[in-house]
Motif scaffolding. Structure first.
Motif, mmCIF file in Angstrom:
data_model
loop_
_atom_site.group_PDB
_atom_site.id
_atom_site.type_symbol
_atom_site.label_atom_id
_atom_site.label_comp_id
_atom_site.label_asym_id
_atom_site.label_seq_id
_atom_site.Cartn_x
_atom_site.Cartn_y
_atom_site.Cartn_z
ATOM 1 N N ASN A 85 0.825 -1.215 0.000
ATOM 2 C CA ASN A 85 0.000 0.000 0.000
ATOM 3 C C ASN A 85 0.855 1.258 0.000
ATOM 4 O OD1 ASN A 85 -2.537 -1.411 0.119
ATOM 5 N ND2 ASN A 85 -2.107 -1.826 2.289
ATOM 6 N N ASN A 86 2.142 1.083 -0.298
ATOM 7 C CA ASN A 86 3.099 2.195 -0.359
ATOM 8 C C ASN A 86 3.287 2.908 0.976
ATOM 9 O OD1 ASN A 86 3.879 2.202 -3.253
ATOM 10 N ND2 ASN A 86 1.695 2.591 -3.565
ATOM 11 N N GLN A 87 3.062 2.183 2.059
ATOM 12 C CA GLN A 87 3.315 2.727 3.383
ATOM 13 C C GLN A 87 4.684 2.247 3.876
ATOM 14 O OE1 GLN A 87 1.049 4.958 4.833
ATOM 15 N NE2 GLN A 87 0.220 4.738 2.748
ATOM 16 N N GLN A 88 5.405 3.125 4.592
ATOM 17 C CA GLN A 88 6.722 2.759 5.095
ATOM 18 C C GLN A 88 6.654 1.513 5.984
ATOM 19 O OE1 GLN A 88 8.336 6.199 7.155
ATOM 20 N NE2 GLN A 88 9.653 6.708 5.421
ATOM 21 N N LEU A 89 7.606 0.618 5.763
ATOM 22 C CA LEU A 89 7.736 -0.549 6.626
ATOM 23 C C LEU A 89 8.401 -0.141 7.940
ATOM 24 C CD1 LEU A 89 9.132 -3.047 3.954
ATOM 25 C CD2 LEU A 89 6.852 -3.153 4.996
ATOM 26 N N SER A 90 8.138 -0.897 8.958
ATOM 27 C CA SER A 90 8.858 -0.661 10.215
ATOM 28 C C SER A 90 10.287 -1.168 10.074
ATOM 29 C CB SER A 90 8.145 -1.378 11.371
ATOM 30 O OG SER A 90 8.050 -2.771 11.110
ATOM 31 N N GLY A 91 11.199 -0.570 10.815
ATOM 32 C CA GLY A 91 12.602 -0.964 10.742
ATOM 33 C C GLY A 91 12.798 -2.436 11.026
ATOM 34 N N GLY A 92 13.617 -3.092 10.226
ATOM 35 C CA GLY A 92 13.875 -4.511 10.400
ATOM 36 C C GLY A 92 12.946 -5.410 9.599
ATOM 37 N N SER A 93 11.909 -4.838 8.953
ATOM 38 C CA SER A 93 10.968 -5.645 8.158
ATOM 39 C C SER A 93 11.585 -6.018 6.815
ATOM 40 C CB SER A 93 9.675 -4.869 7.909
ATOM 41 O OG SER A 93 9.020 -4.544 9.108
ATOM 42 N N LEU A 94 11.177 -7.165 6.300
ATOM 43 C CA LEU A 94 11.618 -7.585 4.976
ATOM 44 C C LEU A 94 10.870 -6.801 3.912
ATOM 45 C CD1 LEU A 94 11.767 -11.481 5.408
ATOM 46 C CD2 LEU A 94 13.616 -9.802 5.699
ATOM 47 N N ASP A 95 11.595 -6.356 2.913
ATOM 48 C CA ASP A 95 10.983 -5.607 1.811
ATOM 49 C C ASP A 95 10.351 -6.597 0.831
ATOM 50 O OD1 ASP A 95 10.523 -4.128 -0.613
ATOM 51 O OD2 ASP A 95 11.917 -2.595 0.118
ATOM 52 N N ALA A 146 15.544 -7.959 0.867
ATOM 53 C CA ALA A 146 16.255 -6.849 1.498
ATOM 54 C C ALA A 146 15.525 -6.448 2.773
ATOM 55 C CB ALA A 146 16.343 -5.675 0.534
ATOM 56 N N VAL A 147 16.198 -5.693 3.628
ATOM 57 C CA VAL A 147 15.645 -5.327 4.931
ATOM 58 C C VAL A 147 15.512 -3.811 5.033
ATOM 59 C CG1 VAL A 147 15.977 -5.466 7.434
ATOM 60 C CG2 VAL A 147 16.713 -7.368 5.957
ATOM 61 N N ALA A 148 14.350 -3.352 5.530
ATOM 62 C CA ALA A 148 14.137 -1.917 5.742
ATOM 63 C C ALA A 148 14.939 -1.463 6.962
ATOM 64 C CB ALA A 148 12.660 -1.626 5.945
ATOM 65 N N MET A 149 15.681 -0.372 6.795
ATOM 66 C CA MET A 149 16.529 0.132 7.880
ATOM 67 C C MET A 149 15.745 1.068 8.789
ATOM 68 S SD MET A 149 20.144 2.231 7.582
ATOM 69 C CE MET A 149 21.047 0.861 6.863
ATOM 70 N N ASP A 150 15.884 0.866 10.072
ATOM 71 C CA ASP A 150 15.239 1.759 11.034
ATOM 72 C C ASP A 150 15.939 3.121 11.026
ATOM 73 O OD1 ASP A 150 13.212 1.464 13.513
ATOM 74 O OD2 ASP A 150 14.863 2.833 14.036
ATOM 75 N N THR A 151 15.170 4.183 11.171
ATOM 76 C CA THR A 151 15.757 5.534 11.113
ATOM 77 C C THR A 151 16.746 5.775 12.254
ATOM 78 O OG1 THR A 151 13.820 6.359 12.306
ATOM 79 C CG2 THR A 151 13.794 6.536 9.900
ATOM 80 N N SER A 152 16.659 4.976 13.294
ATOM 81 C CA SER A 152 17.562 5.183 14.437
ATOM 82 C C SER A 152 19.005 4.817 14.107
ATOM 83 C CB SER A 152 17.084 4.378 15.639
ATOM 84 O OG SER A 152 17.146 2.989 15.370
ATOM 85 N N ILE A 153 19.203 4.051 13.021
ATOM 86 C CA ILE A 153 20.569 3.641 12.685
ATOM 87 C C ILE A 153 21.019 4.191 11.319
ATOM 88 C CG2 ILE A 153 20.507 1.557 14.101
ATOM 89 C CD1 ILE A 153 19.956 -0.053 11.577
#
Length: 312
Positions: free
Chosen positions: A150-160, A182-189
């Motif tokens: 749905n083109n919404q950002q994944l949470s950090g650590g989720s598989l793309d 691939a893995v979505a990167m959390d903004t904290s890192i």
């Protein structure tokens, strides 16, 4: 003598009509009726194709199928006569089963040419499709990195769900040479110098994120489908960044390159207008990771193309 003559007259008066009536089963085949043994009697047969006189109650024949009809003395069919007509088989174009008049004909469609709405030409290329000529496809999809369906950002650590990755050349770190999500990167890192738009996330090699060493070269791959659309009119646009540097390949052909430092508070636009194929297309990002903790991002992506001409 007078008594014998009287008997003879009596017999003649009685027997003669019986002779005239009793000559039944005459069949009028020529349409004249009267020469086949009188009026035809109670069992006479009249043929409508002859138009003749049969008399009595007989059989009317049409194309060889007889039905009982009421026939008058003058050998004409009465208005209430019922007539059956042979139902001829009806063929609706080639490849469609025969069916009698008044019944539904089973229709069989050759679906070999209708995959995804497109019909193929003799050489295998897409020629036409159901749709309006020249209209821009609203159903085409191309996804940014790090988003769901749905083109919404994944949470950090989720598989793309849209991007796969694999290591194609090793460094100090040896990764998986097979395609994995691939893995979505959390903004904290993420690095502070990276641009972090709201419609995408950076994706990376999570297993090696904190090693701080050479990861070698990775490929990130996504696909999109142009089935039913004119691939020569396709346009794929968006913005991208790599840390550290790399290239884009469309269906194996080099189409864009980014140098080191491209990632420094910046997203670079790309606009692809050629090299597309009918059906499935593959976009591959080759990214060099010399010092670990790196990734890539695609943002603001859009895909458009014209529908193939409508089939006649």
């Amino acid at each position: 003598m007078r008594r014998r003559a009287a008997y003879s007259i009596f017999i003649a008066l009685v027997v003669s009509p019986l002779l005239l009536i009793g000559c039944g089963n005459s069949e009028n085949k020529n349409g004249t009726g009267g020469s086949g043994g009188g009026t035809g009697g109670a069992g006479g047969t009249a043929k409508l194709d002859g138009g003749g006189t049969g008399g009595g109650t007989g059989g009317a024949k049409i194309d060889g199928n007889s039905v009982d009809v009421a026939v008058g003395v003058d050998s004409k069919v009465t208005p209430d006569a019922s007539v059956s007509i042979d139902l001829l088989p009806v063929v609706i174009d080639a490849g469609v089963a025969d069916a009698p008049i008044g019944q539904d004909a089973p229709i069989t469609l050759d679906t070999a040419q209708i995959d995804s709405g497109a019909k193929a030409t003799g050489d295998g290329g897409l020629a036409c499709v159901e749709g309006e000529v020249g209209s821009v496809a609203a159903g085409l999809s191309f996804y940014n990195t790090g988003v769901d369906r749905n083109n919404q950002q994944l949470s950090g650590g989720s598989l793309d769900p849209h991007y796969q990755m694999r290591q194609v050349s090793g460094g100090a770190y040896t990764g998986n040479s097979n395609w994995t999500s691939a893995v979505a990167m959390d903004t904290s890192i993420t690095w502070s110098q990276w641009n972090t738009p709201s419609d995408a996330r950076w994706i990376y090699v999570a297993d090696a994120a904190n090693l701080g060493q050479d990861w070698g070269t990775y490929e990130f791959m996504t696909t999109f489908d142009l089935t039913g659309y004119d691939s020569t009119t396709a346009v794929l646009a968006g913005k991208w960044a790599l840390d550290q540097y790399g290239t884009i390949y469309l269906n194996g052909n080099l189409v864009a390159t980014l140098p080191d430092q491209n990632w420094n508070n910046n997203l670079t636009s790309f606009n692809l207008t050629s090299g597309f194929l009918p059906g499935t297309n593959t976009l591959t990002f080759s990214v060099r990771f010399p010092d670990g903790g790196d990734g890539m991002i695609v943002s603001g992506a859009s895909l458009s193309a014209s529908l193939l001409p409508k089939c006649p």
